[in-house]
Design a protein around this motif. Sequence first.
Motif, PDB file in Angstrom:
ATOM      1  N   SER A   1     -30.705 108.896   8.735  1.00 50.18           N
ATOM      2  CA  SER A   1     -29.896 108.345   9.822  1.00 50.18           C
ATOM      3  C   SER A   1     -30.743 107.620  10.871  1.00 50.18           C
ATOM      4  N   LYS A   2     -32.044 107.967  10.967  1.00 50.75           N
ATOM      5  CA  LYS A   2     -32.863 107.388  12.051  1.00 50.75           C
ATOM      6  C   LYS A   2     -33.924 106.415  11.578  1.00 50.75           C
ATOM      7  N   LEU A   3     -34.477 106.695  10.401  1.00 53.38           N
ATOM      8  CA  LEU A   3     -35.647 105.921   9.973  1.00 53.38           C
ATOM      9  C   LEU A   3     -35.267 104.923   8.896  1.00 53.38           C
ATOM     10  N   PRO A   4     -35.748 103.681   8.996  1.00 51.87           N
ATOM     11  CA  PRO A   4     -35.389 102.688   7.985  1.00 51.87           C
ATOM     12  C   PRO A   4     -36.037 103.013   6.638  1.00 51.87           C
ATOM     13  N   ASP A   5     -35.296 102.792   5.570  1.00 54.63           N
ATOM     14  CA  ASP A   5     -35.810 103.007   4.215  1.00 54.63           C
ATOM     15  C   ASP A   5     -36.731 101.833   3.869  1.00 54.63           C
ATOM     16  N   PRO A   6     -38.025 102.106   3.602  1.00 51.39           N
ATOM     17  CA  PRO A   6     -38.949 100.995   3.330  1.00 51.39           C
ATOM     18  C   PRO A   6     -38.537 100.137   2.133  1.00 51.39           C
ATOM     19  N   ALA A   7     -37.700 100.695   1.250  1.00 52.72           N
ATOM     20  CA  ALA A   7     -37.249  99.888   0.112  1.00 52.72           C
ATOM     21  C   ALA A   7     -36.300  98.787   0.600  1.00 52.72           C
ATOM     22  N   GLN A   8     -35.701  98.979   1.778  1.00 51.54           N
ATOM     23  CA  GLN A   8     -34.767  97.984   2.302  1.00 51.54           C
ATOM     24  C   GLN A   8     -35.342  97.174   3.463  1.00 51.54           C
ATOM     25  N   ILE A   9     -36.021  97.869   4.384  1.00 42.48           N
ATOM     26  CA  ILE A   9     -36.619  97.185   5.549  1.00 42.48           C
ATOM     27  C   ILE A   9     -38.079  97.611   5.627  1.00 42.48           C
ATOM     28  N   GLY A  10     -38.980  96.631   5.586  1.00 39.90           N
ATOM     29  CA  GLY A  10     -40.410  96.942   5.622  1.00 39.90           C
ATOM     30  C   GLY A  10     -40.789  97.703   6.876  1.00 39.90           C
ATOM     31  N   ASN A  11     -41.521  98.799   6.722  1.00 41.83           N
ATOM     32  CA  ASN A  11     -42.005  99.564   7.883  1.00 41.83           C
ATOM     33  C   ASN A  11     -43.016 100.591   7.416  1.00 41.83           C
ATOM     34  N   ALA A  12     -43.697 101.207   8.367  1.00 48.96           N
ATOM     35  CA  ALA A  12     -44.690 102.230   8.019  1.00 48.96           C
ATOM     36  C   ALA A  12     -44.457 103.481   8.855  1.00 48.96           C
ATOM     37  N   GLY A  13     -43.211 103.836   9.074  1.00 48.40           N
ATOM     38  CA  GLY A  13     -42.891 105.027   9.872  1.00 48.40           C
ATOM     39  C   GLY A  13     -43.316 104.816  11.322  1.00 48.40           C
ATOM     40  N   SER A  14     -43.677 105.901  11.980  1.00 51.49           N
ATOM     41  CA  SER A  14     -44.116 105.806  13.381  1.00 51.49           C
ATOM     42  C   SER A  14     -45.317 104.875  13.453  1.00 51.49           C
ATOM     43  N   PHE A  15     -45.227 103.853  14.296  1.00 48.08           N
ATOM     44  CA  PHE A  15     -46.360 102.922  14.396  1.00 48.08           C
ATOM     45  C   PHE A  15     -47.419 103.459  15.355  1.00 48.08           C
ATOM     46  N   PHE A  16     -46.973 104.298  16.322  1.00 45.83           N
ATOM     47  CA  PHE A  16     -47.894 104.837  17.333  1.00 45.83           C
ATOM     48  C   PHE A  16     -47.888 106.362  17.276  1.00 45.83           C
ATOM     49  N   LYS A  17     -48.974 106.952  17.791  1.00 46.83           N
ATOM     50  CA  LYS A  17     -49.007 108.404  17.934  1.00 46.83           C
ATOM     51  C   LYS A  17     -48.325 108.764  19.259  1.00 46.83           C
ATOM     52  N   ASN A  18     -47.816 109.963  19.342  1.00 45.28           N
ATOM     53  CA  ASN A  18     -47.282 110.439  20.622  1.00 45.28           C
ATOM     54  C   ASN A  18     -48.459 110.812  21.515  1.00 45.28           C
ATOM     55  N   PRO A  19     -48.528 110.228  22.725  1.00 45.94           N
ATOM     56  CA  PRO A  19     -49.700 110.500  23.567  1.00 45.94           C
ATOM     57  C   PRO A  19     -49.663 111.898  24.197  1.00 45.94           C
ATOM     58  N   GLU A  20     -50.853 112.452  24.382  1.00 49.09           N
ATOM     59  CA  GLU A  20     -50.977 113.740  25.067  1.00 49.09           C
ATOM     60  C   GLU A  20     -51.497 113.476  26.473  1.00 49.09           C
ATOM     61  N   LEU A  21     -50.728 113.905  27.474  1.00 45.27           N
ATOM     62  CA  LEU A  21     -51.089 113.669  28.873  1.00 45.27           C
ATOM     63  C   LEU A  21     -51.610 114.962  29.493  1.00 45.27           C
ATOM     64  N   SER A  22     -52.427 114.815  30.551  1.00 43.99           N
ATOM     65  CA  SER A  22     -52.815 115.994  31.322  1.00 43.99           C
ATOM     66  C   SER A  22     -51.566 116.478  32.048  1.00 43.99           C
ATOM     67  N   GLN A  23     -51.572 117.752  32.412  1.00 42.85           N
ATOM     68  CA  GLN A  23     -50.424 118.300  33.135  1.00 42.85           C
ATOM     69  C   GLN A  23     -50.185 117.495  34.421  1.00 42.85           C
ATOM     70  N   GLN A  24     -51.285 117.115  35.085  1.00 39.71           N
ATOM     71  CA  GLN A  24     -51.167 116.388  36.349  1.00 39.71           C
ATOM     72  C   GLN A  24     -50.493 115.031  36.146  1.00 39.71           C
ATOM     73  N   LYS A  25     -50.925 114.308  35.122  1.00 40.62           N
ATOM     74  CA  LYS A  25     -50.340 112.999  34.824  1.00 40.62           C
ATOM     75  C   LYS A  25     -48.855 113.158  34.467  1.00 40.62           C
ATOM     76  N   PHE A  26     -48.573 114.187  33.662  1.00 45.80           N
ATOM     77  CA  PHE A  26     -47.179 114.418  33.279  1.00 45.80           C
ATOM     78  C   PHE A  26     -46.326 114.698  34.524  1.00 45.80           C
ATOM     79  N   ASP A  27     -46.824 115.576  35.416  1.00 42.33           N
ATOM     80  CA  ASP A  27     -46.064 115.914  36.630  1.00 42.33           C
ATOM     81  C   ASP A  27     -45.804 114.675  37.490  1.00 42.33           C
ATOM     82  N   GLU A  28     -46.818 113.823  37.590  1.00 40.70           N
ATOM     83  CA  GLU A  28     -46.668 112.578  38.355  1.00 40.70           C
ATOM     84  C   GLU A  28     -45.530 111.721  37.792  1.00 40.70           C
ATOM     85  N   LEU A  29     -45.559 111.564  36.471  1.00 43.20           N
ATOM     86  CA  LEU A  29     -44.530 110.722  35.840  1.00 43.20           C
ATOM     87  C   LEU A  29     -43.161 111.372  35.943  1.00 43.20           C
ATOM     88  N   LYS A  30     -43.127 112.692  35.753  1.00 49.15           N
ATOM     89  CA  LYS A  30     -41.854 113.422  35.782  1.00 49.15           C
ATOM     90  C   LYS A  30     -41.190 113.298  37.155  1.00 49.15           C
TER      91      LYS A  30
END
Length: 344
Positions: free
Chosen positions: A232-261
């Motif tokens: 339901s979420k990810l395109p089937d590569p047989a139909q639409i060219g893709n390589a899954g997640s293109f980026f990694k999920n970033p890991e933030l410091s607690q301080q940076k996360f709190d600032e953004l939150k």
Amino acid sequence: MSSAPLLESNVSLRPYNTFGMEVKARLFARFTSVEELRALLALPEVQQAEKLVLGGGSNLLFTQDFDGVVLKNEIYGLEIIGQDEATDSALVRAGAGESWHGLVQYTLDQNLNGIENLSLIPGTVGAAPLQNIGAYGAELKDTFDHLEAVEISTGELHTFTHEQCGFGYRESVFKGPLKNRFIVTGVVLRLHRSHQPNVGYGAIKTTLQDMGIESEPTARQVSDAVISIRRSKLPDPAQIGNAGSFFKNPELSQQKFDELKARYADLPGYPVPGGVKVPAAWLIEQCGWKGQRRGPYGVHDRQALVLVNHGGAQGQDIRDLAYEIIASVREKFGVELHPEVNIL
Ligand code: EPU
């Protein structure tokens, strides 16, 4: 020593990469056994050339022709190589060229549990440990026992234990210090007969409920739920060219996360040792990229982490789009995204 498989010149790689890029390899060969691989590695043309081992080609983006030798791993075989009554577990060995999802199905047929959450991940068994594949609350490292790999410089077969692989989030020693030094030929997993379903991931719970399964799902049912979520979420590569997640999920410091939150109350985050992991898809979507299309390529409309080739895009276009996305996330949130896909 067996004779080396045929070495072909100027071979189109279009069938061998899920982005569907039309590029060529200067040299190309397939191998179906450790012996064939060794014979190839002993050829002077192969020794002198840059080498790229291809499994399913589902985690790379070609931006140009490959001026080296592509070695396509076609080592097959799925078998149970050991049983342990005390822990009710079994060791399953898979040839590196097997499809990952084929292995998942095989283990479910054998009533072995442990990798059902990793159903339908594209790619081959041999590529799985390189980036410690993961999805829906499970990672390869949770069931990994050991792997076998041929050292490129010597042709020797080595065994790597769990510890020696240095697994992390989408990481292993084979992407770090041992990059381009070994070719994985087989992977052994330890799987269990008694089932402890891992259904903590929200979407799995709700999908199982939608399927009418309220308690104690079987591994097969969890697999079916994962397959349904992915479809339901990810395109089937047989139909639409893709390589899954293109980026990694970033890991933030607690301080940076709190600032953004404080600025973005909706920002999701998951605690990890040393900080908070945030979904790159959320950051990308907030920058307005989700569903954007530039002619033949763009950002998937149901998962902002996936870049897609609708047909006929150039690898450089998709790479440039990725860098634009990285720049806009940096500017808006001060967060650096890193590609998960191997850009060549
Ligand atoms: N989200 C958005 N916009 C979107 C999609 C997601 O804001 O378009 C946010 C939502 O808050 C959502 C959260 O991101 O709750 C997480 O989304 P999702 O569950 O789809 O997971 P992900 O973090 O985007 C990771 C993996 C996937 C894996 C899924 C499921 C990485 C880089 N990606 O994506 O792996 O399938 O979790 O576990 O870790 C892959 O590696 O190729 C891959 C597809």
